[in-house]
Design a protein around this motif. Structure first.
Motif, PDB file in Angstrom:
ATOM      1  N   PHE A 122       0.423  -1.528   0.147  1.00 44.19           N
ATOM      2  CA  PHE A 122      -0.102  -0.054  -0.045  1.00 44.19           C
ATOM      3  C   PHE A 122       0.740   0.801   0.144  1.00 44.19           C
ATOM      4  O   PHE A 122       0.454   2.519   0.414  1.00 44.19           O
ATOM      5  CB  PHE A 122      -1.174   0.306   1.082  1.00 44.19           C
ATOM      6  CG  PHE A 122      -2.345  -0.921   1.147  1.00 44.19           C
ATOM      7  CD1 PHE A 122      -3.070  -0.235   0.539  1.00 44.19           C
ATOM      8  CD2 PHE A 122      -2.053  -2.561   1.038  1.00 44.19           C
ATOM      9  CE1 PHE A 122      -4.164  -1.249  -0.088  1.00 44.19           C
ATOM     10  CE2 PHE A 122      -3.343  -2.662   0.928  1.00 44.19           C
ATOM     11  CZ  PHE A 122      -4.229  -2.654   0.457  1.00 44.19           C
ATOM     12  N   LEU A 133      -0.667  -9.794   5.389  1.00 46.33           N
ATOM     13  CA  LEU A 133      -1.377  -8.588   6.292  1.00 46.33           C
ATOM     14  C   LEU A 133      -0.198  -9.601   7.531  1.00 46.33           C
ATOM     15  O   LEU A 133       0.313 -10.816   7.707  1.00 46.33           O
ATOM     16  CB  LEU A 133      -2.474  -9.266   7.151  1.00 46.33           C
ATOM     17  CG  LEU A 133      -3.804  -8.419   5.939  1.00 46.33           C
ATOM     18  CD1 LEU A 133      -5.435  -8.761   5.848  1.00 46.33           C
ATOM     19  CD2 LEU A 133      -3.116  -6.838   5.677  1.00 46.33           C
ATOM     20  N   GLU A 157      -6.367  -8.187  20.682  1.00 46.01           N
ATOM     21  CA  GLU A 157      -6.522  -7.742  19.774  1.00 46.01           C
ATOM     22  C   GLU A 157      -7.994  -7.818  20.100  1.00 46.01           C
ATOM     23  O   GLU A 157      -8.685  -8.822  20.686  1.00 46.01           O
ATOM     24  CB  GLU A 157      -6.269  -7.631  18.515  1.00 46.01           C
ATOM     25  CG  GLU A 157      -6.891  -7.017  17.627  1.00 46.01           C
ATOM     26  CD  GLU A 157      -5.953  -5.333  16.952  1.00 46.01           C
ATOM     27  OE1 GLU A 157      -4.770  -5.911  17.564  1.00 46.01           O
ATOM     28  OE2 GLU A 157      -6.289  -4.467  16.787  1.00 46.01           O
ATOM     29  N   VAL A 166     -13.150  -8.915  14.660  1.00 52.41           N
ATOM     30  CA  VAL A 166     -12.487  -9.340  13.509  1.00 52.41           C
ATOM     31  C   VAL A 166     -11.726 -10.329  13.305  1.00 52.41           C
ATOM     32  O   VAL A 166     -11.684 -10.732  13.999  1.00 52.41           O
ATOM     33  CB  VAL A 166     -11.466  -8.578  13.646  1.00 52.41           C
ATOM     34  CG1 VAL A 166     -10.185  -8.543  12.249  1.00 52.41           C
ATOM     35  CG2 VAL A 166     -11.885  -6.810  13.888  1.00 52.41           C
ATOM     36  N   SER A 175     -12.672 -11.394   7.681  1.00 53.23           N
ATOM     37  CA  SER A 175     -13.007 -10.405   7.202  1.00 53.23           C
ATOM     38  C   SER A 175     -11.560  -8.891   7.202  1.00 53.23           C
ATOM     39  O   SER A 175     -11.979  -8.321   5.736  1.00 53.23           O
ATOM     40  CB  SER A 175     -13.594  -9.400   8.756  1.00 53.23           C
ATOM     41  OG  SER A 175     -12.620  -9.255   9.407  1.00 53.23           O
ATOM     42  N   ARG A 176     -10.631  -9.634   7.507  1.00 59.04           N
ATOM     43  CA  ARG A 176      -9.353  -9.088   6.913  1.00 59.04           C
ATOM     44  C   ARG A 176      -8.945  -9.182   6.029  1.00 59.04           C
ATOM     45  O   ARG A 176      -8.562  -7.985   5.208  1.00 59.04           O
ATOM     46  CB  ARG A 176      -8.577  -9.131   7.881  1.00 59.04           C
ATOM     47  CG  ARG A 176      -8.638  -9.109   9.542  1.00 59.04           C
ATOM     48  CD  ARG A 176      -7.319  -9.169  10.125  1.00 59.04           C
ATOM     49  NE  ARG A 176      -5.590  -8.399   9.901  1.00 59.04           N
ATOM     50  CZ  ARG A 176      -4.448  -9.198  10.506  1.00 59.04           C
ATOM     51  NH1 ARG A 176      -4.704 -10.624  10.588  1.00 59.04           N
ATOM     52  NH2 ARG A 176      -3.592  -8.580   9.808  1.00 59.04           N
ATOM     53  N   HIS A 218     -11.348  -6.960   3.427  1.00 54.87           N
ATOM     54  CA  HIS A 218     -11.235  -5.588   3.472  1.00 54.87           C
ATOM     55  C   HIS A 218     -10.084  -4.948   2.178  1.00 54.87           C
ATOM     56  O   HIS A 218      -9.908  -3.729   2.429  1.00 54.87           O
ATOM     57  CB  HIS A 218     -10.939  -5.207   5.393  1.00 54.87           C
ATOM     58  CG  HIS A 218     -12.186  -4.515   5.528  1.00 54.87           C
ATOM     59  ND1 HIS A 218     -13.153  -5.364   6.977  1.00 54.87           N
ATOM     60  CD2 HIS A 218     -12.718  -3.432   5.317  1.00 54.87           C
ATOM     61  CE1 HIS A 218     -13.440  -5.016   7.367  1.00 54.87           C
ATOM     62  NE2 HIS A 218     -14.138  -4.156   6.747  1.00 54.87           N
ATOM     63  N   ALA A 219      -9.154  -5.746   2.779  1.00 50.05           N
ATOM     64  CA  ALA A 219      -8.106  -5.999   1.951  1.00 50.05           C
ATOM     65  C   ALA A 219      -7.700  -5.810   0.972  1.00 50.05           C
ATOM     66  O   ALA A 219      -7.127  -4.331   0.208  1.00 50.05           O
ATOM     67  CB  ALA A 219      -6.706  -6.352   2.404  1.00 50.05           C
ATOM     68  N   ALA A 248      -9.999  -2.556  -0.514  1.00 51.88           N
ATOM     69  CA  ALA A 248      -8.848  -1.483  -0.267  1.00 51.88           C
ATOM     70  C   ALA A 248      -7.615  -1.514  -1.482  1.00 51.88           C
ATOM     71  O   ALA A 248      -7.437  -1.016  -2.036  1.00 51.88           O
ATOM     72  CB  ALA A 248      -7.872  -1.643   0.647  1.00 51.88           C
ATOM     73  N   PRO A 307      -5.465  -1.045   5.940  1.00 52.31           N
ATOM     74  CA  PRO A 307      -6.187  -1.833   4.909  1.00 52.31           C
ATOM     75  C   PRO A 307      -7.183  -3.025   5.327  1.00 52.31           C
ATOM     76  O   PRO A 307      -8.253  -3.302   4.586  1.00 52.31           O
ATOM     77  CB  PRO A 307      -5.592  -1.731   3.497  1.00 52.31           C
ATOM     78  CG  PRO A 307      -4.020  -1.291   3.709  1.00 52.31           C
ATOM     79  CD  PRO A 307      -3.821  -1.248   5.862  1.00 52.31           C
ATOM     80  N   ASP A 308      -7.040  -3.692   6.087  1.00 47.21           N
ATOM     81  CA  ASP A 308      -7.550  -4.428   6.707  1.00 47.21           C
ATOM     82  C   ASP A 308      -8.494  -3.657   6.977  1.00 47.21           C
ATOM     83  O   ASP A 308      -9.228  -5.227   8.504  1.00 47.21           O
ATOM     84  CB  ASP A 308      -6.894  -5.887   7.210  1.00 47.21           C
ATOM     85  CG  ASP A 308      -5.880  -5.342   8.005  1.00 47.21           C
ATOM     86  OD1 ASP A 308      -6.197  -4.481   8.473  1.00 47.21           O
ATOM     87  OD2 ASP A 308      -5.987  -6.603   8.617  1.00 47.21           O
ATOM     88  N   GLY A 309      -8.905  -3.159   7.585  1.00 42.63           N
ATOM     89  CA  GLY A 309     -10.132  -2.802   8.921  1.00 42.63           C
ATOM     90  C   GLY A 309      -9.301  -2.283  10.332  1.00 42.63           C
ATOM     91  O   GLY A 309     -10.485  -2.388  11.317  1.00 42.63           O
ATOM     92  N   THR A 310      -8.514  -3.077  10.617  1.00 45.21           N
ATOM     93  CA  THR A 310      -7.808  -2.577  12.138  1.00 45.21           C
ATOM     94  C   THR A 310      -7.568  -1.597  11.904  1.00 45.21           C
ATOM     95  O   THR A 310      -7.154  -0.950  11.111  1.00 45.21           O
ATOM     96  CB  THR A 310      -6.728  -4.232  12.423  1.00 45.21           C
ATOM     97  OG1 THR A 310      -5.662  -3.565  11.846  1.00 45.21           O
ATOM     98  CG2 THR A 310      -7.166  -5.569  11.923  1.00 45.21           C
ATOM     99  N   VAL A 311      -7.592  -1.409  13.387  1.00 46.41           N
ATOM    100  CA  VAL A 311      -7.175  -0.027  13.924  1.00 46.41           C
ATOM    101  C   VAL A 311      -5.807  -0.146  14.648  1.00 46.41           C
ATOM    102  O   VAL A 311      -5.862  -0.879  15.569  1.00 46.41           O
ATOM    103  CB  VAL A 311      -8.713   0.666  14.773  1.00 46.41           C
ATOM    104  CG1 VAL A 311      -8.047   1.663  15.616  1.00 46.41           C
ATOM    105  CG2 VAL A 311      -9.109  -0.010  13.684  1.00 46.41           C
TER     106      VAL A 311
END
Lengths: 147, 562
Positions: free
Chosen positions: A15, A43, A50, A58, A62-63, A66-67, A70, B216-220
């Motif tokens: 990214f 990732l 977490e 999460v 789902s990650r 999302h990625a 994105a 980008p994977d939505g984690t913070v």
């Protein structure tokens, strides 16, 4: 680029602007020589403590979703990326890129390189260093100023 | 304005360079001496001697003998830990500007820093700790939860995750240590510091949300290391922000090894030993078991164990508070007298622990250690909340010191005062007070009324310790990753497990000192940074509060979320 007829090319994407420039470069310049263009993003593993993991809001799936979304968004739905294969992996970046490239029998990996800016990375080596050392296929490394 | 803050920074710098020999270790020694000298009542002393003769409890010499019987390698590790880690760090980080000489009581600068910071944030934010209290409850129960906003968890889930790191041995062992060292008056100052700390927590958690990074994977990922670096850079203080963020991350990693790890092990072990005396001679076995259990979660990645432990915390907290309430109901007639004693000793020059200032220092220290307000750690967890309104999560966060300190710590404190478990001359409690075994002391206090409770408490203490270690390993790992990157987290995890084991063999006092200095020192960079950024927090708060008062904040009914 006669020496690269119809090859499978992999571009690891983190990214950063540089990695997207490389992806564009691959799509623009190598387009006639490429059989398949792959983008892989790795990732990091999440800590078991977490908050999202604790509450199961999460998940690895789902990650990844999302990625992938994105990544597509960053590519701006450009036509030249229509046939792009996107892979989202979780784990050690060097190991995952190498395994993925082996799995798809990649012919070339394109990567950007920046000098490590701290002692730990300098002594332990960067992801690029490890991929170059272990990869089964050629790795074309671009210094930042050339990308 | 800037000059003022640069002067503050210079102050801290001088503080670090100053060194000196006075430290909180001396303060604690002085505290112990004063406490001993305060028990001048001849009758009580005679009772103690009599009890020793009758073998009712161990005298200090016996304890020393027991320590002497410990394996040589354990003693070597403990001595090394105390001599080369605790004492030098204490000397620098807890420098007291020789206040012990001219005030009669040592005041570590960090305690003053924390208290002043909490007062500043309370005034700057217009008593947000009071006026936003009900709104905090409405946000937490989900009235404003928008499922489409960025983030990992709901407000309630973020609060619970943060609480699992704060509610634990600090509430059980910490309060007992505070009351035994500072007397009943320490409870009053703990509550005061807790109420003021709600504002510190609000400010730091709001900033944690403002400057969080969404991957980008939505984690913070958020916390002081981000708002110190990016926030201060916005103010044109980039280099200062970078230094503070690195300093914070280093101290947070250290704190995760101390208060977030070794302290949890040693205090829970003290409580478990009461039920399993065999462990007294084999403390390292407990350390190995705990290290294995934590390792399974943080290295083995068995998420279900960590998740279950973290979710059990609210339940155990409920059981603990309910039991304390049962005791208080049983001793209902003594509650007014207990409150009177707490209030009287809070302002009594003759209080144990160095008079009124000594009691204040003890109360504020233990309060900060328990609720972590001003420390910055909780903003790492709160930054994961799913919201586009940073202030809303800050408001939720202010409930944390209230639950942790004002409710749970007060319950513990009242039970200790009512049962007399702070009295050094009482043979039942003297041993635990002398050795600084807070969890054991609380267990004895509860057990003196409800004989079965120490067993339940031992289970609760182990679960609290376990969940706190898991949570703190997350905080520490986030900071470690900030310093060296995600790739090297395994090194951190291995060292963390090493400290889990160390906690079982190092003496409680060494662990407590190390934990104090690491956790409380995080307040140096954090409070400085938050104070510098308080203008931005205040402007965002005013905007949010105006919309709230005008009814412009959108509510989301439960069925819509489903």
């Amino acid at each position: 680029m006669i020496w690269l007829p119809k090859k499978t090319v992999v571009v690891p994407v983190d990214f950063s602007k540089e990695s997207f420039r490389l992806l564009n470069l691959a799509a623009d310049e190598f387009v006639n020589d490429i059989k398949e263009l792959h983008a892989i993003h790795v990732l990091p593993k999440l800590s078991a403590a977490e908050p999202g993991v604790i509450w199961k809001t999460v998940t690895d799936q789902s990650r990844k979703e999302h990625a992938a979304v994105a990544l597509k968004k960053c590519l701006d739905n450009d036509e030249k990326f229509e046939g792009l294969n996107i892979e989202i992996a979780i784990g050690d970046p060097g190991r995952k890129v190498i395994d993925y490239c082996k799995g798809i029998e990649a012919d070339l990996i394109l990567m950007g390189y920046s000098k490590p800016n701290d002692g730990i990375r300098m002594s332990a080596g960067t992801v690029v260093d490890r991929i170059v050392r272990v990869s089964h296929c050629p790795v074309l490394v671009f210094p930042p100023e050339t990308v | 304005m800037r000059e003022t803050w640069f002067t503050s920074l210079l102050f801290v710098f001088i503080l670090c360079l100053g060194g000196g020999t006075s430290s909180a270790i001396h303060a604690q020694e002085a505290t112990a001496e004063q406490a001993e000298s305060s028990t001048t009542e001849v009758e009580k002393a005679a009772e103690v001697e009599e009890s020793i003769e009758e073998g009712k409890f161990e005298d200090p010499e016996e304890i020393e003998e027991q320590v002497a019987e410990a394996p040589k390698w354990v003693k070597t590790v403990d001595e090394w830990f105390g001599t080369y880690l605790v004492v030098p760090l204490f000397t620098v980080l807890f420098y007291d500007f020789e206040t012990g000489d001219w005030l009669g009581t040592s005041i570590p600068f960090v305690v003053l820093w924390l208290f002043m910071g909490a007062i500043f944030f309370t005034l700057r934010m217009g008593f947000i700790n009071v006026r936003a209290f009900w709104h905090a409850i409405t946000i937490t129960r989900g009235d404003y939860d928008n499922p489409d906003e960025e983030g990992e968890v709901s407000h309630f889930q973020a609060l619970t995750s943060a609480l699992s790191a704060t509610v634990g041995l600090g509430n059980i062992a910490g309060v007992a240590i505070a009351v035994s060292a500072g007397g009943p008056g320490a409870i009053f100052w703990m509550i005061v510091a807790g109420v003021l700390g709600m504002s510190s927590k609000f400010a730091e958690c709001t900033l944690g949300q403002m400057y969080r990074k969404v991957s980008p994977d939505g984690t913070v990922s958020g916390g002081p290391m981000h708002y110190l670096k990016d926030g201060l850079a916005e103010l044109g203080l980039g280099p200062l922000g970078l230094v503070l963020s690195i300093l914070f991350a280093i101290l947070c990693v250290g704190a995760s090894f101390g208060g977030g790890c070794a302290f949890q092990v040693v205090q829970s072990l003290n409580s478990v030993e009461e039920q399993l005396p065999w462990l007294e001679a084999h403390r390292y076995v407990y350390g190995l078991i705990m290290a294995a259990a934590v390792g399974v979660v943080i290295i083995g990645g068995i998420r279900s164990i960590g998740a279950t432990a973290e979710k059990i915390v609210p339940l155990m907290c409920g059981v603990y508070v309910a039991t304390a309430l049962i005791i208080l109901v049983m001793k209902f007639d003594q509650i007014p007298a207990a409150f009177a004693l707490i209030f009287e000793r809070a302002f009594s020059a003759e209080s144990v622990g160095g008079g009124i200032i000594g009691v204040m220092v003890t109360g504020i220290t233990r309060s900060a250690f328990s609720n972590e307000a001003g420390i910055g750690s909780a903003s790492i967890a709160h930054s994961a909340a799913r919201t586009d309104e940073p202030v809303s999560e800050g408001i939720v966060a202010l409930l944390e010191p209230f639950i942790d300190t004002v409710i749970v710590c007060t319950m513990t404190g009242l039970v200790i005062v009512i049962t007399g478990a702070y009295d050094r001359t009482d043979p039942t409690f003297a041993d635990a007070i002398t050795t600084g075994e807070g969890a054991r002391l609380t267990s004895l206090a509860f057990g003196s009324v409800l004989s079965w409770f120490p067993i339940v408490l031992s289970v609760a203490v182990v679960l609290f310790a376990f969940s706190t270690m898991i949570s703190w390993s997350y905080y520490g790992e986030r900071c470690w990753s900030y310093l060296v990157g995600d790739r090297f987290s395994m090194i951190y995890k291995m060292v963390f497990l090493g400290f889990v084991f160390l906690g079982s063999i190092v003496t409680p006092q060494n662990v407590l000192d190390f934990s104090d200095l690491m956790i409380l020192s995080m307040a140096f960079p954090n409070i400085l940074g938050v104070a510098l950024l308080s203008g931005k927090v205040k402007r965002t708060l005013d905007d949010y509060w105006g919309r709230h008062k005008r009814g412009e904040l959108e509510k989301f009914p439960k069925e819509e979320k489903v």
